[in-house]
Each structure stands twice: as C-alpha cells, then as structure tokens.
Design an enzyme around this catalytic site. Sequence first.
Site, PDB file in Angstrom:
ATOM      1  N   HIS A 192       6.338  -3.971  -0.806  1.00 34.37           N
ATOM      2  CA  HIS A 192       5.254  -4.488  -1.641  1.00 34.37           C
ATOM      3  C   HIS A 192       5.752  -4.793  -3.047  1.00 34.37           C
ATOM      4  O   HIS A 192       5.487  -5.866  -3.601  1.00 34.37           O
ATOM      5  CB  HIS A 192       4.118  -3.468  -1.679  1.00 34.37           C
ATOM      6  CG  HIS A 192       2.962  -3.867  -2.532  1.00 34.37           C
ATOM      7  ND1 HIS A 192       2.806  -3.421  -3.825  1.00 34.37           N
ATOM      8  CD2 HIS A 192       1.898  -4.673  -2.283  1.00 34.37           C
ATOM      9  CE1 HIS A 192       1.706  -3.927  -4.340  1.00 34.37           C
ATOM     10  NE2 HIS A 192       1.138  -4.691  -3.422  1.00 34.37           N
ATOM     11  N   LYS A 246      -8.371   9.907  -3.353  1.00 38.94           N
ATOM     12  CA  LYS A 246      -7.147   9.118  -3.153  1.00 38.94           C
ATOM     13  C   LYS A 246      -7.250   8.195  -1.945  1.00 38.94           C
ATOM     14  O   LYS A 246      -6.826   7.034  -1.990  1.00 38.94           O
ATOM     15  CB  LYS A 246      -5.948  10.051  -2.983  1.00 38.94           C
ATOM     16  CG  LYS A 246      -4.631   9.319  -2.744  1.00 38.94           C
ATOM     17  CD  LYS A 246      -3.492  10.297  -2.542  1.00 38.94           C
ATOM     18  CE  LYS A 246      -2.189   9.554  -2.275  1.00 38.94           C
ATOM     19  NZ  LYS A 246      -1.053  10.483  -2.046  1.00 38.94           N
TER      20      LYS A 246
END
Length: 357
Positions: A192, A246
């Site tokens: 990424h 999260k």
Amino acid sequence: MTPTPSASRPPACPPPPLTTPPEAPPNTDYLDELLRRGKWTLLVLAVCYVYGDVTVARPLKPDPRQDQWLLMASPLPTLAISVLYVALSTYWGPRYMANRGPVTGLRPYMMAYNAFQVVFCAYIFWEAGMGGWFGSYSFVCQRCDYSNNPMAVRMLHAGYWYLVSKFLDFIDTLFFVLNKKTEHISLLHVCHHAMMPVCIWYGIKHHSGGHTTLTFLLNSLVHVVMYLYYMLAAMGPRVRPYLWWKKYLTKLQMVQFSTVIVQNFLVLLVDCNIPSVLLVWTSGVSFLFFFLFTDFYIKEYRRKSKTQASTRRERLSGLRSVMEGAASLSPDLRGLTLTSPAAEVTQLVTVRSRAAL
C-alpha cells in the site's frame, strides 16, 4: 598416633570453571518472510509503473501548470523513492536491527509525527473539499478543469500535497523497523505504501482534478482518523484500553474503497468524458486494496475472536469438570453452578475451599 605430614596429602582438585550455555542464535526466519514481501511489492510496483507509462502517460497530455514543481517532471524520481522505501523496510532496515535491541526514546517523536499527520491530512481533506467536493462537484460525473480558475488551482494544489503526504507515510514503517515490530510490516502495509506515490503521480500529472479526486478526499479523511489512533496508541498503556475502535478503522478503509468502486461504475451509466484508463486504474487499485484489507480484517479480528471464544469455552469446561469432581466428594457442592463467566474465580475458590473441608 603420628599425624600424617601435610606434604603427603594429595592436592585438592580445583572446582571446575563455571560455564554458561551458549546463547541460542536469534530467530531470523522473519527476515526471509520480509524479503519475500519486498519482492512481491517490487513486482506490483513495476506493474503500476508500466501501466501508468503505457496506458496513462502516452494517450493523455500532461498538465502544464505543474511542469516546474518538485518531482513532477518525470515519474522516475517517485519510482526510485518507492523502491528505496521497499528495500529499507524489508531488507536493509530489518537486517541492521536483527542483532540489536529496539531503539529507546522514540515515543515523543512518534507522537509528534502522528500529530503532524493528523493536521496535514485534515488540511488536504479541507482543500479537496473546498476545491469542489463540498459544493460544485458531481459524484456521478465530474470532468477535470485544466484552467487557472481559483477552484481548479486549489484542487491541483490539494492533489500535489496529497502526493507529498504519501512520502511522509513511509516514516511510520521506519518506526516499526526501529521498534522491531516487524509483524506490522505486512504485505498489505508495504504494498500500500509503495504503490500509492506512483499511482498518484500519474493521476496528478495527467488528470489533476475532477472525478478521480474523490480518492484522495476520502483517503485523507481516513488518514486523519488513522493517525489519530496511532498518536493515542503512542501515549502508552494508560490510553490503549480506550482504543477498542481499531477494527472500525479497518472497516472505514473498506468503505472508502467500496465508495470509489461504486463511483467509477456510475460513470458507465451516463455520457461522461472521463479517461477510461484512469477509471480502470483507480477501480483496479481499489479492488486490490479492498481484498487485502478484507483479508486482514478476517485474520486479525474474526479468526482471533473465534480463537479467544474457543479458549474461553475450554477454560469454562475445565472449571465445570473440577466442580463436578469436587461435588462427587462432597454433597454440599452439588448445588454449585457456573451462573456466568464473571463468576469463574469465585466459584473455583469456593470449590477448593469446600473440598479442603
């Protein structure tokens, strides 16, 4: 009795020297795994560069408004920086730290870095919104404006700063390396980070406004939330109990990619003159990251939740067995039942106390 002369006594044997067993060599299997991830990332990076150079740069004209800007004359410097990042994060950095302990005293720098990223990404989000998405832009079809209109120039600058922010994202991997948290340097993470600057360069250079800019509007918003989480996590254990959200951050990233895919699909339903090569590219990258983030979510949260639930069931089953065994020895214990998981410790203490009597 005549004492034996001391000279006739055999000399005492000295005690054997104390020896410590040799230390086991550190486990370096993770280095091979990191190298494998780096090779896959370089392959994906090469595909991105070739696709951008062949299908985007050749048929589309570059935006002349940014010819003199840093890094915008050629994609090669951006590609070189991304390759260097992959080498440092998957090969040189981990091998340098393999026989060293984690670097201490990094927490203030991590907090400062994450705080800066929150502000910087919020600025990019605001500029992209004020450049069109908060008002005049259409979600279904929005052509690129190459003029010097103040709104168009504002979007152009937002896109350029978004490209710069992708280089700053490399620093969080540096913290992982220095802290020896190599489990966070996953294929998803490295791929990424390395892909984004190259992909964004071609988009900003050849289509610096319009439809495809929704990508960095949404991504900047997601990064505001993400770096806020990192900043709070860097504050230490006293804050971490409040970071239960999260997993919702991962879901937010998945929603981001889904939104881009839907937006690109809607263009096919109307007459809109947007380069198809850019739509294919942004959709392809979004599909790739949606798959990787979904795989990460399943491994990190779904399977871990099932494992924790299974462990708890086994623990409760073992406790029930202890209670049943104790009840067979004492009739007074037959009325005990495990009414709730919170009663585990109390019940176990009761069982052992009564059994002792």
